[in-house]
Design a protein around this motif. Structure first.
Motif, mmCIF file in Angstrom:
data_model
loop_
_atom_site.group_PDB
_atom_site.id
_atom_site.type_symbol
_atom_site.label_atom_id
_atom_site.label_comp_id
_atom_site.label_asym_id
_atom_site.label_seq_id
_atom_site.Cartn_x
_atom_site.Cartn_y
_atom_site.Cartn_z
ATOM 1 N N LYS A 25 0.840 -1.210 0.000
ATOM 2 C CA LYS A 25 0.000 0.000 0.000
ATOM 3 C C LYS A 25 0.875 1.260 0.000
ATOM 4 O O LYS A 25 0.632 2.189 -0.775
ATOM 5 C CB LYS A 25 -0.921 -0.006 1.213
ATOM 6 N N ALA A 26 1.899 1.265 0.845
ATOM 7 C CA ALA A 26 2.788 2.429 0.937
ATOM 8 C C ALA A 26 3.535 2.684 -0.366
ATOM 9 O O ALA A 26 3.831 3.825 -0.710
ATOM 10 C CB ALA A 26 3.788 2.234 2.084
ATOM 11 N N ASN A 27 3.838 1.607 -1.100
ATOM 12 C CA ASN A 27 4.593 1.733 -2.345
ATOM 13 C C ASN A 27 3.715 1.770 -3.588
ATOM 14 O O ASN A 27 4.219 1.796 -4.708
ATOM 15 C CB ASN A 27 5.604 0.576 -2.461
ATOM 16 N N GLY A 28 2.394 1.752 -3.395
ATOM 17 C CA GLY A 28 1.481 1.813 -4.538
ATOM 18 C C GLY A 28 1.554 0.584 -5.423
ATOM 19 O O GLY A 28 1.431 0.687 -6.647
ATOM 20 N N ARG A 29 1.763 -0.586 -4.802
ATOM 21 C CA ARG A 29 1.869 -1.824 -5.564
ATOM 22 C C ARG A 29 0.818 -2.820 -5.088
ATOM 23 O O ARG A 29 0.297 -2.700 -3.990
ATOM 24 C CB ARG A 29 3.238 -2.481 -5.339
ATOM 25 N N THR A 30 0.571 -3.826 -5.904
ATOM 26 C CA THR A 30 -0.223 -4.962 -5.457
ATOM 27 C C THR A 30 0.675 -5.796 -4.540
ATOM 28 O O THR A 30 1.906 -5.639 -4.544
ATOM 29 C CB THR A 30 -0.676 -5.842 -6.635
ATOM 30 N N MET A 31 0.066 -6.697 -3.788
ATOM 31 C CA MET A 31 0.875 -7.574 -2.945
ATOM 32 C C MET A 31 1.820 -8.418 -3.799
ATOM 33 O O MET A 31 2.983 -8.604 -3.444
ATOM 34 C CB MET A 31 -0.010 -8.472 -2.074
ATOM 35 N N ASN A 32 1.324 -8.908 -4.921
ATOM 36 C CA ASN A 32 2.167 -9.705 -5.806
ATOM 37 C C ASN A 32 3.357 -8.885 -6.303
ATOM 38 O O ASN A 32 4.494 -9.362 -6.304
ATOM 39 C CB ASN A 32 1.350 -10.226 -6.991
ATOM 40 N N ALA A 33 3.102 -7.660 -6.715
ATOM 41 C CA ALA A 33 4.177 -6.803 -7.216
ATOM 42 C C ALA A 33 5.182 -6.487 -6.106
ATOM 43 O O ALA A 33 6.395 -6.436 -6.351
ATOM 44 C CB ALA A 33 3.608 -5.510 -7.796
ATOM 45 N N GLU A 34 4.703 -6.281 -4.883
ATOM 46 C CA GLU A 34 5.594 -5.992 -3.751
ATOM 47 C C GLU A 34 6.494 -7.194 -3.459
ATOM 48 O O GLU A 34 7.702 -7.049 -3.287
ATOM 49 C CB GLU A 34 4.784 -5.625 -2.509
ATOM 50 N N ILE A 35 5.903 -8.374 -3.415
ATOM 51 C CA ILE A 35 6.679 -9.596 -3.153
ATOM 52 C C ILE A 35 7.708 -9.812 -4.260
ATOM 53 O O ILE A 35 8.883 -10.080 -3.992
ATOM 54 C CB ILE A 35 5.745 -10.814 -3.016
ATOM 55 N N THR A 36 7.282 -9.666 -5.505
ATOM 56 C CA THR A 36 8.180 -9.861 -6.644
ATOM 57 C C THR A 36 9.326 -8.855 -6.594
ATOM 58 O O THR A 36 10.500 -9.217 -6.768
ATOM 59 C CB THR A 36 7.402 -9.723 -7.971
ATOM 60 N N HIS A 37 9.011 -7.586 -6.335
ATOM 61 C CA HIS A 37 10.031 -6.538 -6.261
ATOM 62 C C HIS A 37 11.065 -6.857 -5.177
ATOM 63 O O HIS A 37 12.278 -6.770 -5.409
ATOM 64 C CB HIS A 37 9.363 -5.186 -5.985
ATOM 65 N N ARG A 38 10.588 -7.242 -4.010
ATOM 66 C CA ARG A 38 11.499 -7.520 -2.907
ATOM 67 C C ARG A 38 12.371 -8.743 -3.175
ATOM 68 O O ARG A 38 13.562 -8.756 -2.830
ATOM 69 C CB ARG A 38 10.721 -7.678 -1.602
ATOM 70 N N LEU A 39 11.801 -9.767 -3.784
ATOM 71 C CA LEU A 39 12.602 -10.947 -4.112
ATOM 72 C C LEU A 39 13.657 -10.604 -5.157
ATOM 73 O O LEU A 39 14.827 -10.998 -5.029
ATOM 74 C CB LEU A 39 11.702 -12.080 -4.618
ATOM 75 N N GLU A 40 13.259 -9.858 -6.192
ATOM 76 C CA GLU A 40 14.229 -9.478 -7.227
ATOM 77 C C GLU A 40 15.351 -8.645 -6.633
ATOM 78 O O GLU A 40 16.521 -8.824 -6.969
ATOM 79 C CB GLU A 40 13.520 -8.721 -8.352
ATOM 80 N N GLN A 41 14.990 -7.717 -5.730
ATOM 81 C CA GLN A 41 15.999 -6.872 -5.075
ATOM 82 C C GLN A 41 16.974 -7.712 -4.258
ATOM 83 O O GLN A 41 18.171 -7.481 -4.287
ATOM 84 C CB GLN A 41 15.321 -5.877 -4.129
ATOM 85 N N SER A 42 16.448 -8.678 -3.521
ATOM 86 C CA SER A 42 17.312 -9.488 -2.656
ATOM 87 C C SER A 42 18.311 -10.287 -3.483
ATOM 88 O O SER A 42 19.478 -10.417 -3.092
ATOM 89 C CB SER A 42 16.484 -10.408 -1.758
ATOM 90 N N PHE A 43 17.880 -10.807 -4.626
ATOM 91 C CA PHE A 43 18.809 -11.541 -5.477
ATOM 92 C C PHE A 43 19.826 -10.597 -6.107
ATOM 93 O O PHE A 43 21.008 -10.923 -6.189
ATOM 94 C CB PHE A 43 18.064 -12.319 -6.569
ATOM 95 N N ALA A 44 19.395 -9.429 -6.535
ATOM 96 C CA ALA A 44 20.304 -8.470 -7.164
ATOM 97 C C ALA A 44 21.370 -8.002 -6.178
ATOM 98 O O ALA A 44 22.554 -7.927 -6.524
ATOM 99 C CB ALA A 44 19.523 -7.272 -7.708
ATOM 100 N N VAL A 45 20.969 -7.706 -4.947
ATOM 101 C CA VAL A 45 21.917 -7.249 -3.930
ATOM 102 C C VAL A 45 22.919 -8.356 -3.624
ATOM 103 O O VAL A 45 24.125 -8.119 -3.560
ATOM 104 C CB VAL A 45 21.181 -6.793 -2.650
ATOM 105 N N GLY A 46 22.421 -9.566 -3.448
ATOM 106 C CA GLY A 46 23.314 -10.686 -3.154
ATOM 107 C C GLY A 46 24.304 -10.938 -4.271
ATOM 108 O O GLY A 46 25.496 -11.167 -4.023
#
Length: 95
Positions: A25-46
Motif C-alpha cells: 500500500k505504501a509503495n502503490g503496488r499490489t501484494m504480488n508486485a511488492e513480493i516480486t520486487h522484494r525478491l528481485e531486489q534481494s537476489f540483485a543485492v546478493g
C-alpha cells in the motif's frame, strides 16, 4: 498457449502477510508486485555483493554498506510518509 508467469502458493505468517500488505500500500503496488520486487531486489543485492567480494573484498564491504544505507533511507522515507515519530528519533526530509 498462455504466456502468463507460473503461479505458486506459499504459506506466510499472519504478521508477514500484514507487513507485505502495508508495504504494498505504501509503495502503490499490489501484494504480488511488492513480493516480486522484494525478491528481485534481494537476489540483485546478493549477486552484486558476491561479485565485488570475489574481485575486491574491501570494495565489496563498502558496496554492501552503501546498499544498507539506501535501505535505511527507504525505511526513513516510509516512516516520514506515515508520520511516524518514535519519540527518540524525529524523521525529517532531506533538504
Amino acid at each position: 498457449m498462455s504466456k502468463e508467469p507460473p503461479q505458486m502458493k506459499i504459506r506466510l505468517s499472519l504478521e508477514l502477510k500484514h507487513s507485505i500488505e502495508s508495504a504494498a500500500k505504501a509503495n502503490g503496488r499490489t501484494m504480488n508486485a511488492e513480493i516480486t520486487h522484494r525478491l528481485e531486489q534481494s537476489f540483485a543485492v546478493g549477486d552484486k555483493a558476491k561479485e565485488f567480494m570475489d574481485d575486491d573484498p574491501l570494495k565489496g564491504i563498502v558496496v554492501m554498506c552503501e546498499m544498507m544505507g539506501q535501505g535505511i533511507a527507504s525505511i526513513a522515507s516510509l516512516a516520514l510518509k506515515a508520520g511516524i515519530d518514535s519519540g527518540k528519533v524525529k524523521v525529517t526530509e532531506k533538504e
